[in-house]
Each structure stands twice: as structure tokens, then as C-alpha cells.
Design a protein around this motif. Structure first.
Motif, PDB file in Angstrom:
ATOM      1  N   LEU A   8      47.788  47.418 -66.149  1.00 55.96           N
ATOM      2  CA  LEU A   8      47.731  46.982 -64.756  1.00 55.96           C
ATOM      3  C   LEU A   8      46.345  46.428 -64.422  1.00 55.96           C
ATOM      4  CD1 LEU A   8      49.237  46.756 -62.085  1.00 55.96           C
ATOM      5  CD2 LEU A   8      48.490  49.066 -61.549  1.00 55.96           C
ATOM      6  N   LYS A   9      45.300  47.091 -64.890  1.00 58.42           N
ATOM      7  CA  LYS A   9      43.936  46.613 -64.658  1.00 58.42           C
ATOM      8  C   LYS A   9      43.712  45.268 -65.341  1.00 58.42           C
ATOM      9  CE  LYS A   9      41.806  51.104 -63.961  1.00 58.42           C
ATOM     10  NZ  LYS A   9      40.850  52.098 -64.448  1.00 58.42           N
ATOM     11  N   PHE A  10      44.246  45.140 -66.547  1.00 66.26           N
ATOM     12  CA  PHE A  10      44.123  43.868 -67.258  1.00 66.26           C
ATOM     13  C   PHE A  10      44.813  42.751 -66.486  1.00 66.26           C
ATOM     14  CE2 PHE A  10      46.035  40.750 -70.132  1.00 66.26           C
ATOM     15  CZ  PHE A  10      44.885  40.206 -70.690  1.00 66.26           C
ATOM     16  N   LEU A  11      46.018  43.010 -65.990  1.00 68.98           N
ATOM     17  CA  LEU A  11      46.756  41.986 -65.246  1.00 68.98           C
ATOM     18  C   LEU A  11      46.041  41.616 -63.952  1.00 68.98           C
ATOM     19  CD1 LEU A  11      50.439  43.145 -65.797  1.00 68.98           C
ATOM     20  CD2 LEU A  11      49.281  41.177 -66.816  1.00 68.98           C
ATOM     21  N   LYS A  12      45.463  42.600 -63.268  1.00 67.64           N
ATOM     22  CA  LYS A  12      44.708  42.312 -62.050  1.00 67.64           C
ATOM     23  C   LYS A  12      43.491  41.439 -62.361  1.00 67.64           C
ATOM     24  CE  LYS A  12      45.608  46.275 -59.058  1.00 67.64           C
ATOM     25  NZ  LYS A  12      44.959  47.422 -58.388  1.00 67.64           N
ATOM     26  N   ALA A  13      42.768  41.809 -63.425  1.00 68.17           N
ATOM     27  CA  ALA A  13      41.584  41.034 -63.822  1.00 68.17           C
ATOM     28  C   ALA A  13      41.980  39.620 -64.218  1.00 68.17           C
ATOM     29  CB  ALA A  13      40.863  41.737 -64.965  1.00 68.17           C
ATOM     30  N   LYS A  14      43.073  39.494 -64.953  1.00 69.32           N
ATOM     31  CA  LYS A  14      43.541  38.172 -65.380  1.00 69.32           C
ATOM     32  C   LYS A  14      43.916  37.322 -64.166  1.00 69.32           C
ATOM     33  CE  LYS A  14      46.753  35.865 -68.418  1.00 69.32           C
ATOM     34  NZ  LYS A  14      47.826  35.949 -69.363  1.00 69.32           N
ATOM     35  N   ASN A  15      44.559  37.936 -63.191  1.00 70.57           N
ATOM     36  CA  ASN A  15      44.944  37.236 -61.970  1.00 70.57           C
ATOM     37  C   ASN A  15      43.707  36.745 -61.215  1.00 70.57           C
ATOM     38  OD1 ASN A  15      46.582  36.236 -59.912  1.00 70.57           O
ATOM     39  ND2 ASN A  15      46.632  38.192 -58.844  1.00 70.57           N
ATOM     40  N   LYS A  16      42.670  37.587 -61.116  1.00 72.68           N
ATOM     41  CA  LYS A  16      41.421  37.179 -60.456  1.00 72.68           C
ATOM     42  C   LYS A  16      40.774  36.005 -61.180  1.00 72.68           C
ATOM     43  CE  LYS A  16      39.865  41.516 -58.434  1.00 72.68           C
ATOM     44  NZ  LYS A  16      38.798  42.523 -58.445  1.00 72.68           N
ATOM     45  N   VAL A  17      40.748  36.082 -62.501  1.00 70.88           N
ATOM     46  CA  VAL A  17      40.142  35.006 -63.296  1.00 70.88           C
ATOM     47  C   VAL A  17      40.916  33.709 -63.105  1.00 70.88           C
ATOM     48  CG1 VAL A  17      39.670  34.229 -65.652  1.00 70.88           C
ATOM     49  CG2 VAL A  17      39.061  36.544 -64.966  1.00 70.88           C
ATOM     50  N   GLU A  18      42.232  33.783 -63.058  1.00 73.69           N
ATOM     51  CA  GLU A  18      43.057  32.585 -62.838  1.00 73.69           C
ATOM     52  C   GLU A  18      42.759  31.968 -61.471  1.00 73.69           C
ATOM     53  OE1 GLU A  18      45.194  30.707 -64.651  1.00 73.69           O
ATOM     54  OE2 GLU A  18      44.502  31.902 -66.353  1.00 73.69           O
ATOM     55  N   LYS A  19      42.621  32.805 -60.442  1.00 75.91           N
ATOM     56  CA  LYS A  19      42.306  32.292 -59.109  1.00 75.91           C
ATOM     57  C   LYS A  19      40.935  31.620 -59.099  1.00 75.91           C
ATOM     58  CE  LYS A  19      45.162  35.512 -56.485  1.00 75.91           C
ATOM     59  NZ  LYS A  19      45.179  36.615 -55.527  1.00 75.91           N
ATOM     60  N   LYS A  21      39.399  30.322 -61.693  1.00 80.45           N
ATOM     61  CA  LYS A  21      39.507  29.115 -62.517  1.00 80.45           C
ATOM     62  C   LYS A  21      40.114  27.970 -61.708  1.00 80.45           C
ATOM     63  CE  LYS A  21      41.952  27.601 -66.647  1.00 80.45           C
ATOM     64  NZ  LYS A  21      42.851  28.047 -67.714  1.00 80.45           N
ATOM     65  N   ARG A  22      41.175  28.249 -60.952  1.00 79.31           N
ATOM     66  CA  ARG A  22      41.795  27.210 -60.127  1.00 79.31           C
ATOM     67  C   ARG A  22      40.825  26.704 -59.057  1.00 79.31           C
ATOM     68  NH1 ARG A  22      46.523  30.524 -60.771  1.00 79.31           N
ATOM     69  NH2 ARG A  22      46.090  31.556 -58.799  1.00 79.31           N
ATOM     70  N   PHE A  23      40.032  27.616 -58.483  1.00 84.07           N
ATOM     71  CA  PHE A  23      39.048  27.196 -57.480  1.00 84.07           C
ATOM     72  C   PHE A  23      37.973  26.311 -58.106  1.00 84.07           C
ATOM     73  CE2 PHE A  23      35.001  27.810 -55.262  1.00 84.07           C
ATOM     74  CZ  PHE A  23      35.337  27.259 -54.039  1.00 84.07           C
ATOM     75  N   VAL A  28      35.549  20.871 -58.982  1.00 88.08           N
ATOM     76  CA  VAL A  28      35.134  19.764 -59.853  1.00 88.08           C
ATOM     77  C   VAL A  28      35.934  18.505 -59.526  1.00 88.08           C
ATOM     78  CG1 VAL A  28      35.110  18.955 -62.248  1.00 88.08           C
ATOM     79  CG2 VAL A  28      34.274  21.246 -61.698  1.00 88.08           C
ATOM     80  N   VAL A  29      37.233  18.648 -59.343  1.00 88.93           N
ATOM     81  CA  VAL A  29      38.074  17.493 -59.010  1.00 88.93           C
ATOM     82  C   VAL A  29      37.640  16.909 -57.667  1.00 88.93           C
ATOM     83  CG1 VAL A  29      40.434  16.796 -58.406  1.00 88.93           C
ATOM     84  CG2 VAL A  29      40.026  18.226 -60.408  1.00 88.93           C
ATOM     85  N   TYR A  30      37.339  17.765 -56.705  1.00 87.44           N
ATOM     86  CA  TYR A  30      36.859  17.319 -55.389  1.00 87.44           C
ATOM     87  C   TYR A  30      35.620  16.446 -55.533  1.00 87.44           C
ATOM     88  CZ  TYR A  30      34.244  17.862 -50.983  1.00 87.44           C
ATOM     89  OH  TYR A  30      33.500  17.641 -49.862  1.00 87.44           O
ATOM     90  N   ILE A  31      34.659  16.923 -56.298  1.00 81.58           N
ATOM     91  CA  ILE A  31      33.405  16.183 -56.452  1.00 81.58           C
ATOM     92  C   ILE A  31      33.622  14.876 -57.205  1.00 81.58           C
ATOM     93  CG2 ILE A  31      31.145  16.233 -57.592  1.00 81.58           C
ATOM     94  CD1 ILE A  31      31.084  19.261 -56.869  1.00 81.58           C
ATOM     95  N   HIS A  75      40.384  27.049 -49.527  1.00 82.40           N
ATOM     96  CA  HIS A  75      40.692  27.602 -50.845  1.00 82.40           C
ATOM     97  C   HIS A  75      39.640  28.656 -51.220  1.00 82.40           C
ATOM     98  CE1 HIS A  75      41.911  26.623 -55.286  1.00 82.40           C
ATOM     99  NE2 HIS A  75      41.992  27.903 -55.014  1.00 82.40           N
ATOM    100  N   GLY A  76      38.373  28.352 -50.989  1.00 78.26           N
ATOM    101  CA  GLY A  76      37.306  29.314 -51.264  1.00 78.26           C
ATOM    102  C   GLY A  76      37.446  30.571 -50.429  1.00 78.26           C
ATOM    103  N   PHE A  77      37.826  30.407 -49.171  1.00 79.96           N
ATOM    104  CA  PHE A  77      38.059  31.564 -48.301  1.00 79.96           C
ATOM    105  C   PHE A  77      39.162  32.453 -48.869  1.00 79.96           C
ATOM    106  CE2 PHE A  77      40.582  33.489 -44.886  1.00 79.96           C
ATOM    107  CZ  PHE A  77      39.621  34.274 -44.274  1.00 79.96           C
TER     108      PHE A  77
END
Length: 106
Positions: A8-19, A21-23, A28-31, A75-77
Motif C-alpha cells: 500500500l505504501k509503495f502504491l501511494k508513493a508511486k501515485n505521488k511520483v506519477e502526479k 511527473k505529469r506536473f 515543460v510542455v507549457y514553456i 494543476h500545481g495546486f
């Protein structure tokens, strides 16, 4: 039980990293895209005999940076601030609440 908690901790950490990464990708795309839009618009305006200042402060250039910038700020918020306000594990709490309600209704 310990394996379940670590999974469960791994999945939570992975989810945070994915969020995150998307941000970062969104940033980068914005700039990059806005720089390209600005350069194209700038060259077009300069070819239309505008001064550099007039060409740079074109309304469409400013709006492009501003509107997309607002979307990026939102998105950052959602990635950085909202979890601090509502808590890191609000999703799990809601899922557990709804599951308990369903079990009581059966």
C-alpha cells in the motif's frame, strides 16, 4: 499484514511520483509550446513592420501565456497544495467509508 502495508505504501508513493511527473511534463510542455508560439508570433509581427515592443506585447501572446499559466497553476495546486489541505489519505478514507456503508446496507 506487513506485506499488505508495504504494498500500500509503495502504491501511494508511486501515485505521488506519477502526479509529480505529469506536473513536470505539463510545465515543460507549457514553456516549450509558449516559447514557440511567442517566437512565431513575434516574427510575424516584426514582418508586419511592428516595433519589437509592439510585437512582443501582442495580446494573443500574453493571453497564451496567461490562460495556460492559470491552468498550470491549478494543476500545481492540485498536486502540491490540495493534499496538504484535505490530507494525504482522503481517498482511502472515503473508499473505506463507502465500503462500510455498502456492507451495512447488505
Amino acid at each position: 499484514m506487513e506485506t499488505r502495508d508495504s504494498n500500500l505504501k509503495f502504491l501511494k508513493a508511486k501515485n505521488k511520483v506519477e502526479k509529480l511527473k505529469r506536473f513536470y511534463i505539463h510545465s515543460v510542455v507549457y514553456i516549450v509550446i509558449n516559447c514557440v508560439i511567442t517566437m512565431v508570433k513575434l516574427m510575424t509581427n516584426l514582418n508586419n513592420d511592428e516595433t519589437f515592443r509592439e510585437a512582443l506585447f501582442d495580446f494573443s501572446i500574453i493571453i497564451s501565456w496567461l490562460v495556460w499559466g492559470i491552468a498550470l497553476a491549478l494543476h500545481g495546486f492540485l498536486v502540491f497544495i490540495l493534499p496538504l489541505i484535505i490530507g494525504e489519505d482522503w481517498e482511502e478514507q472515503k473508499i473505506e467509508q463507502y465500503m462500510n456503508e455498502e456492507l451495512q446496507n447488505d
